[in-house]
Design a protein around this motif. Structure first.
Motif, PDB file in Angstrom:
ATOM      1  N   TYR A  31       8.503 -11.144  -6.256  1.00 52.51           N
ATOM      2  CA  TYR A  31       7.887  -9.928  -5.752  1.00 52.51           C
ATOM      3  C   TYR A  31       7.835  -9.959  -4.232  1.00 52.51           C
ATOM      4  N   ARG A  32       8.172  -8.831  -3.631  1.00 49.10           N
ATOM      5  CA  ARG A  32       8.079  -8.678  -2.174  1.00 49.10           C
ATOM      6  C   ARG A  32       6.648  -8.260  -1.842  1.00 49.10           C
ATOM      7  N   VAL A  33       6.063  -8.884  -0.831  1.00 49.36           N
ATOM      8  CA  VAL A  33       4.753  -8.462  -0.341  1.00 49.36           C
ATOM      9  C   VAL A  33       5.010  -7.663   0.934  1.00 49.36           C
ATOM     10  N   LEU A  34       4.501  -6.430   0.947  1.00 49.55           N
ATOM     11  CA  LEU A  34       4.770  -5.493   2.033  1.00 49.55           C
ATOM     12  C   LEU A  34       3.478  -5.053   2.709  1.00 49.55           C
ATOM     13  N   ILE A  35       3.561  -4.873   4.007  1.00 54.79           N
ATOM     14  CA  ILE A  35       2.457  -4.278   4.767  1.00 54.79           C
ATOM     15  C   ILE A  35       2.902  -2.871   5.137  1.00 54.79           C
ATOM     16  N   HIS A  67       8.291  -4.047  13.145  1.00 54.41           N
ATOM     17  CA  HIS A  67       9.074  -3.389  12.103  1.00 54.41           C
ATOM     18  C   HIS A  67       8.181  -2.453  11.294  1.00 54.41           C
ATOM     19  N   VAL A  68       6.982  -2.918  10.962  1.00 50.83           N
ATOM     20  CA  VAL A  68       6.010  -2.079  10.250  1.00 50.83           C
ATOM     21  C   VAL A  68       5.684  -0.855  11.099  1.00 50.83           C
ATOM     22  N   HIS A  69       5.437  -1.077  12.373  1.00 49.48           N
ATOM     23  CA  HIS A  69       5.064   0.003  13.292  1.00 49.48           C
ATOM     24  C   HIS A  69       6.174   1.047  13.407  1.00 49.48           C
ATOM     25  N   ASN A  70       7.413   0.581  13.503  1.00 48.94           N
ATOM     26  CA  ASN A  70       8.546   1.495  13.729  1.00 48.94           C
ATOM     27  C   ASN A  70       9.135   2.099  12.458  1.00 48.94           C
ATOM     28  N   HIS A  71       9.022   1.402  11.334  1.00 49.72           N
ATOM     29  CA  HIS A  71       9.661   1.866  10.109  1.00 49.72           C
ATOM     30  C   HIS A  71       8.679   2.204   8.988  1.00 49.72           C
ATOM     31  N   GLY A  72       7.396   1.982   9.226  1.00 50.38           N
ATOM     32  CA  GLY A  72       6.389   2.353   8.237  1.00 50.38           C
ATOM     33  C   GLY A  72       6.060   1.285   7.207  1.00 50.38           C
ATOM     34  N   VAL A  73       6.914   0.261   7.115  1.00 48.67           N
ATOM     35  CA  VAL A  73       6.695  -0.800   6.132  1.00 48.67           C
ATOM     36  C   VAL A  73       7.435  -2.047   6.597  1.00 48.67           C
ATOM     37  N   GLY A  74       6.896  -3.215   6.232  1.00 50.53           N
ATOM     38  CA  GLY A  74       7.556  -4.468   6.587  1.00 50.53           C
ATOM     39  C   GLY A  74       7.284  -5.532   5.539  1.00 50.53           C
ATOM     40  N   GLU A  75       8.279  -6.380   5.318  1.00 50.97           N
ATOM     41  CA  GLU A  75       8.153  -7.438   4.316  1.00 50.97           C
ATOM     42  C   GLU A  75       7.533  -8.689   4.924  1.00 50.97           C
ATOM     43  N   CYS A  76       6.482  -9.179   4.264  1.00 54.53           N
ATOM     44  CA  CYS A  76       5.791 -10.397   4.711  1.00 54.53           C
ATOM     45  C   CYS A  76       6.390 -11.642   4.076  1.00 54.53           C
ATOM     46  N   GLY A  77       6.959 -11.493   2.881  1.00 55.17           N
ATOM     47  CA  GLY A  77       7.526 -12.627   2.169  1.00 55.17           C
ATOM     48  C   GLY A  77       7.822 -12.258   0.730  1.00 55.17           C
ATOM     49  N   VAL A  78       8.473 -13.188   0.029  1.00 58.28           N
ATOM     50  CA  VAL A  78       8.828 -12.998  -1.379  1.00 58.28           C
ATOM     51  C   VAL A  78       8.241 -14.161  -2.167  1.00 58.28           C
ATOM     52  N   GLN A  90      -5.931 -11.160  -0.746  1.00 59.07           N
ATOM     53  CA  GLN A  90      -6.496 -11.804   0.444  1.00 59.07           C
ATOM     54  C   GLN A  90      -6.381 -10.889   1.669  1.00 59.07           C
ATOM     55  N   VAL A  91      -5.227 -10.283   1.843  1.00 61.15           N
ATOM     56  CA  VAL A  91      -5.005  -9.404   2.999  1.00 61.15           C
ATOM     57  C   VAL A  91      -5.907  -8.181   2.909  1.00 61.15           C
ATOM     58  N   MET A  92      -5.974  -7.572   1.736  1.00 61.11           N
ATOM     59  CA  MET A  92      -6.801  -6.368   1.577  1.00 61.11           C
ATOM     60  C   MET A  92      -8.281  -6.687   1.812  1.00 61.11           C
ATOM     61  N   ASP A  93      -8.747  -7.797   1.269  1.00 66.64           N
ATOM     62  CA  ASP A  93     -10.147  -8.201   1.472  1.00 66.64           C
ATOM     63  C   ASP A  93     -10.430  -8.465   2.946  1.00 66.64           C
ATOM     64  N   PHE A  94      -9.528  -9.185   3.592  1.00 64.57           N
ATOM     65  CA  PHE A  94      -9.689  -9.521   5.012  1.00 64.57           C
ATOM     66  C   PHE A  94      -9.719  -8.250   5.871  1.00 64.57           C
ATOM     67  N   ALA A  95      -8.825  -7.311   5.569  1.00 63.71           N
ATOM     68  CA  ALA A  95      -8.789  -6.052   6.320  1.00 63.71           C
ATOM     69  C   ALA A  95     -10.086  -5.275   6.132  1.00 63.71           C
ATOM     70  N   LEU A 102      -5.812  -1.244   6.690  1.00 63.87           N
ATOM     71  CA  LEU A 102      -4.512  -1.854   6.429  1.00 63.87           C
ATOM     72  C   LEU A 102      -4.220  -1.926   4.935  1.00 63.87           C
ATOM     73  N   GLN A 103      -3.005  -1.524   4.548  1.00 65.18           N
ATOM     74  CA  GLN A 103      -2.589  -1.567   3.148  1.00 65.18           C
ATOM     75  C   GLN A 103      -1.526  -2.644   2.970  1.00 65.18           C
ATOM     76  N   CYS A 104      -1.687  -3.428   1.914  1.00 67.54           N
ATOM     77  CA  CYS A 104      -0.722  -4.470   1.567  1.00 67.54           C
ATOM     78  C   CYS A 104      -0.409  -4.282   0.092  1.00 67.54           C
ATOM     79  N   VAL A 105       0.876  -4.244  -0.247  1.00 66.18           N
ATOM     80  CA  VAL A 105       1.289  -4.003  -1.637  1.00 66.18           C
ATOM     81  C   VAL A 105       2.365  -4.998  -2.027  1.00 66.18           C
ATOM     82  N   MET A 106       2.647  -5.043  -3.321  1.00 62.49           N
ATOM     83  CA  MET A 106       3.744  -5.885  -3.800  1.00 62.49           C
ATOM     84  C   MET A 106       4.667  -5.044  -4.668  1.00 62.49           C
ATOM     85  N   GLU A 107       5.945  -5.392  -4.628  1.00 60.60           N
ATOM     86  CA  GLU A 107       6.908  -4.694  -5.486  1.00 60.60           C
ATOM     87  C   GLU A 107       7.907  -5.716  -6.006  1.00 60.60           C
TER      88      GLU A 107
END
Length: 109
Positions: A31-35, A67-78, A90-95, A102-107
């Motif tokens: 799964y890709r984790v995206l911001i 990349h997130v700023h310019n393209h609307g989404v960026g991959e943090c890792g797989v 963790q990211v959502m709780d921290f935000a 801040l929104q963090c999702v997985m796909e």
């Protein structure tokens, strides 16, 4: 006298062949984790999140943040499902703790 040793009357006794089949282990889905970009979360906060939760160095974190700023989404890792799910939480709780939207999702990759 083959197969009837000991006079038991059971032909072929002791000649069974046991075959071991290797279990087919399937690789776990990744799964890709995206911001996702928003207009409120400071860029520096996003860099900090990438360093803290995704072990990115300052340069890599800055590159992903831009990349997130310019393209609307960026991959943090797989990651595997469980790891990706944990990182998103963790990211959502921290935000939220820092009052950022801040929104963090997985796909699935």
């Amino acid at each position: 006298m083959q197969g009837d040793e000991g006079g038991t009357g059971t032909p072929g006794r002791g000649t069974a062949v046991i075959t071991r089949t290797k279990p087919k282990t399937k690789k776990p889905s990744l799964y890709r984790v995206l911001i996702l970009n928003d207009d409120y979360t400071p860029m520096e906060f996003v860099v900090h999140v990438l360093e803290r939760f995704f072990q990115k160095d300052r340069e890599a974190a800055t590159r992903i943040m831009l990349h997130v700023h310019n393209h609307g989404v960026g991959e943090c890792g797989v990651f595997t499902f469980e790891v990706a799910e944990t990182k998103v939480s963790q990211v959502m709780d921290f935000a939220r703790q820092h009052q950022h939207p801040l929104q963090c999702v997985m796909e699935k990759k």
